[in-house]
Design an enzyme around this catalytic site. Structure first.
Site, PDB file in Angstrom:
ATOM      1  CE1 TYR A   1     115.853  20.494  -2.837  1.00  0.00           C
ATOM      2  CE2 TYR A   1     114.426  22.371  -2.413  1.00  0.00           C
ATOM      3  CZ  TYR A   1     114.798  21.059  -2.159  1.00  0.00           C
ATOM      4  OH  TYR A   1     114.102  20.323  -1.221  1.00  0.00           O
TER       5      TYR A   1
ATOM      6  CG  ASP B   1     111.220  25.646  -9.420  1.00  0.00           C
ATOM      7  OD1 ASP B   1     110.339  26.318  -8.845  1.00  0.00           O
ATOM      8  OD2 ASP B   1     111.815  24.699  -8.873  1.00  0.00           O
TER       9      ASP B   1
ATOM     10  CE  LYS C   1     110.942  27.918  -0.743  1.00  0.00           C
ATOM     11  NZ  LYS C   1     111.894  27.356  -1.676  1.00  0.00           N
TER      12      LYS C   1
HETATM   13  C1  LIG Z   1     111.735  25.823  -2.096  1.00  0.00           C
HETATM   14  C2  LIG Z   1     111.821  25.428  -3.513  1.00  0.00           C
HETATM   15  C3  LIG Z   1     111.190  24.270  -3.993  1.00  0.00           C
HETATM   16  C4  LIG Z   1     110.505  23.295  -3.078  1.00  0.00           C
HETATM   17  O1  LIG Z   1     109.397  23.846  -2.456  1.00  0.00           O
HETATM   18  P1  LIG Z   1     108.804  23.110  -1.154  1.00  0.00           P
HETATM   19  O2  LIG Z   1     107.591  23.927  -0.813  1.00  0.00           O
HETATM   20  O3  LIG Z   1     109.885  23.157  -0.127  1.00  0.00           O
HETATM   21  O4  LIG Z   1     108.471  21.720  -1.543  1.00  0.00           O
HETATM   22  C5  LIG Z   1     111.236  24.004  -5.346  1.00  0.00           C
HETATM   23  N1  LIG Z   1     111.860  24.828  -6.196  1.00  0.00           N
HETATM   24  C6  LIG Z   1     112.489  25.960  -5.770  1.00  0.00           C
HETATM   25  C7  LIG Z   1     113.152  26.853  -6.759  1.00  0.00           C
HETATM   26  C8  LIG Z   1     112.489  26.286  -4.419  1.00  0.00           C
HETATM   27  O5  LIG Z   1     113.130  27.388  -4.017  1.00  0.00           O
END
Ligand SMILES: *Cc1c(COP(=O)(O)O)cnc(C)c1O
Length: 444
Positions: free
Chosen positions: A142, A234, A263
């Site tokens: 994701y 990521d 985050k």
């Molecule tokens: C949460 C998440 C995102 C998206 O971040 P948002 O602040 O919700 O836009 C992208 N990549 C990873 C791995 C995530 O866990």
């Protein structure tokens, strides 16, 4: 447990908010509880019910709900000096310096406002630098609500996974199974000259928690090097969570070209960041030509909350604490599933944990205790989910319709689906872990 007020609030919300919520995962069935306030490791809902919280905002809240005084004082002081200016501030330099000092591959950063914005900008940067369009992603990973990665498919073809995304976006995305070295090698042999980047979570954190097999990230590193593509990690979920201050890239000893963050680094406020080698990150405007900008980017309140949170975590042994409790919890869960549901898989590391309701599997073994690490020497190695499809094949309905609800009634708030990771925070205690294991024991 009465949830009348939450029910009434959801009734109102359904009139004015799409699906009654502002992020789709929050629309739990039959209706979500509405939070009144947080307190340490707990949240209290509109009806006064108290839950032990392992959702922790879906990842940002490393310290739990009650921020240390010094963090609160710094945030309040920034707010009284004004919330934002549209001009640079010292605190954004300090947060950038902190991250550069601790994450091995990061020399320079650009702050943005969400993880989504970070991955969008990282893909634009990788394409701008290489002059190529295609990006390889992992099935089941994701990267936020962005056009380029909301796709379904395999190396032979991808299509948008949501209405509203033109097929032409998906044409540039190549989904491969995580942990499959042959699949990605074949993709590079076939289309390597057109690939701008491989974008991957170092650990799939939004799809059951899937650990890489030994050497997988090294394979990604050498393929991208060989073909002149960028390796983008990521680390929005793993950054400043897995491996402490160095991130998952430190644990796996791989240096990506670019890293996205979000985050935890915002200390509970909206944030994202793109980091990496200077020669790459400098390609963003105004030093380079790849356009990137944002009204709220580097927001002083967020920067302050992030910096003070990370400093606190570094100075007060937060990572040791969450790792210790996380291990205690995963070991306890492994014992429980050995007894009650031996086909299930306990996954996670550091502060992340999940039981994946896998349907196949031999008995639990020693190697499973701290959470599946894809250890080839472990008896259950072949049953440990290796990719998104393996997690999809688990009993996802049982999790959502039976298990999650009952855990909530036991006073434990877990992520509402089989896929999202759960988190131990600095505010959790050994007694909380014991209580949680009792709840799992009653419900599993
Ligand atoms: C949460 C998440 C995102 C998206 O971040 P948002 O602040 O919700 O836009 C992208 N990549 C990873 C791995 C995530 O866990």
């Amino acid at each position: 447990m009465s949830r009348e007020r939450s029910r009434a609030l959801y009734d109102r919300a359904l009139d004015v908010l799409a699906g009654g919520v502002n992020s789709s995962v929050r629309a739990t069935k039959p209706y979500p509880f509405f939070v009144k306030r947080g307190d340490g490791a707990h949240v209290i809902d509109a009806d006064g019910n108290k839950y032990l919280d392992y959702v922790m905002g879906y990842g940002p809240l490393l310290l739990g709900h009650t921020l240390p005084d010094r963090v609160v004082a710094a945030i309040q002081s920034q707010v009284s000096d004004g919330t934002m200016y549209g001009a640079p501030t010292e605190v954004e330099v300090e947060l950038a310096e902190f991250i550069v000092r601790h994450v091995p591959s990061v020399e320079m950063l650009r702050f943005v406002n969400s993880g989504t914005e970070a991955t969008v900008s990282a893909m634009r940067l990788a394409r701008g630098i290489t002059g190529r369009d295609k990006v390889v992603i992992m099935q089941g990973s994701y990267h936020g609500a962005q056009e380029g990665t909301l796709v379904d498919g395999d190396p032979d073809g991808a299509e948008p996974s949501s209405p509203g995304i033109p097929d032409s976006f998906a044409e540039h995305t190549i989904p491969v199974p995580f942990n499959d070295e042959e699949a990605i090698t074949a993709v590079f042999e076939d289309q390597g000259e057109d690939i701008a980047a491989v974008l991957t979570e170092p650990i799939l954190g939004n799809h059951g928690i899937v650990h890489p097999i030994d050497g997988y990230h090294q394979t990604l590193r050498s393929l991208t090097d060989e073909y002149g593509a960028l390796l983008v990690f990521d680390e929005v979920i793993t950054g400043f969570r897995v491996g402490g201050l160095q991130g998952a890239q430190g644990v796996f000893d791989v240096e990506p070209d670019l890293t996205t963050f979000g985050k935890v680094i915002g200390g509970g406020f909206p944030i994202g960041a793109i980091g990496g080698k200077t020669e790459y990150v400098e390609q963003f405007t105004p030093s380079g030509d790849v356009f990137q900008s944002g009204t709220f980017s580097g927001h002083p309140v967020t920067m302050t909350a992030g910096l003070e949170t990370l400093r606190y975590a570094a100075e007060e042994n937060v990572y040791e604490h969450v790792e210790e409790l996380g291990t205690m919890l995963r070991e306890g869960l492994a014992d429980l599933v050995a007894d009650r549901a031996p086909s299930y898989t306990v996954a996670g590391r550091d502060s992340m944990f999940k039981i994946i309701f896998t349907r196949r599997g031999g008995p639990q073994s020693e190697g499973c205790a701290g959470g599946c690490r894809q250890d080839e020497a472990c008896d259950r190695y072949e049953y440990c989910p290796k990719n998104g499809a393996d997690v999809d094949a688990a009993a996802t309905d049982r999790w959502e319709r039976l298990f999650w609800q009952e855990m909530l009634d036991e006073g434990v708030f877990l992520t509402a689906n089989q896929f999202e990771s759960q988190f131990v925070s600095a505010a959790h205690t050994q007694a909380d872990i014991e209580e949680t294991l009792e709840a799992y024991k009653a419900v599993l």
